[in-house]
Design a protein around this motif. Sequence first.
Motif, PDB file in Angstrom:
ATOM      1  N   ARG A  26       0.829  -1.213   0.000  1.00  0.00           N
ATOM      2  CA  ARG A  26       0.000   0.000   0.000  1.00  0.00           C
ATOM      3  C   ARG A  26       0.868   1.271   0.000  1.00  0.00           C
ATOM      4  N   ASN A  27       2.101   1.166   0.472  1.00  0.00           N
ATOM      5  CA  ASN A  27       2.980   2.330   0.606  1.00  0.00           C
ATOM      6  C   ASN A  27       3.975   2.487  -0.532  1.00  0.00           C
ATOM      7  N   GLU A  28       4.229   1.432  -1.277  1.00  0.00           N
ATOM      8  CA  GLU A  28       5.235   1.465  -2.332  1.00  0.00           C
ATOM      9  C   GLU A  28       4.574   1.561  -3.702  1.00  0.00           C
ATOM     10  N   PRO A  29       5.241   2.222  -4.632  1.00  0.00           N
ATOM     11  CA  PRO A  29       4.721   2.274  -6.005  1.00  0.00           C
ATOM     12  C   PRO A  29       5.001   0.957  -6.728  1.00  0.00           C
ATOM     13  N   ILE A  30       4.129  -0.014  -6.535  1.00  0.00           N
ATOM     14  CA  ILE A  30       4.308  -1.306  -7.173  1.00  0.00           C
ATOM     15  C   ILE A  30       3.200  -1.508  -8.200  1.00  0.00           C
ATOM     16  N   PRO A  31       3.409  -2.405  -9.139  1.00  0.00           N
ATOM     17  CA  PRO A  31       2.383  -2.662 -10.146  1.00  0.00           C
ATOM     18  C   PRO A  31       1.081  -3.144  -9.505  1.00  0.00           C
ATOM     19  N   PRO A  32      -0.041  -2.738 -10.049  1.00  0.00           N
ATOM     20  CA  PRO A  32      -1.335  -3.168  -9.506  1.00  0.00           C
ATOM     21  C   PRO A  32      -1.480  -4.682  -9.437  1.00  0.00           C
ATOM     22  N   ALA A  38      -0.937  -9.886  -3.690  1.00  0.00           N
ATOM     23  CA  ALA A  38      -0.748  -9.818  -2.237  1.00  0.00           C
ATOM     24  C   ALA A  38      -2.100  -9.896  -1.528  1.00  0.00           C
ATOM     25  N   ASP A  39      -3.103  -9.200  -2.060  1.00  0.00           N
ATOM     26  CA  ASP A  39      -4.440  -9.252  -1.473  1.00  0.00           C
ATOM     27  C   ASP A  39      -5.034 -10.657  -1.584  1.00  0.00           C
TER      28      ASP A  39
END
Length: 62
Positions: A26-32, A38-39
Amino acid sequence: MAQGKGNDPQDPELDRALADLLAQTRNEPIPPRLRELADRLAQALEASQMRQKGEPPRGGQD
């Protein structure tokens, strides 16, 4: 012999690691797609823990 830590539905280390992973996604700019995975992992682990406890799973997959 007892099951490994990762298989214990009450494993606080696993819970902390999952919470850290979700917070980081949620805090890092990672790919959707990685955020989605992760969810999904969190949901699958929760459902597995519920099944091991004999409780019905929460929510549903429509």
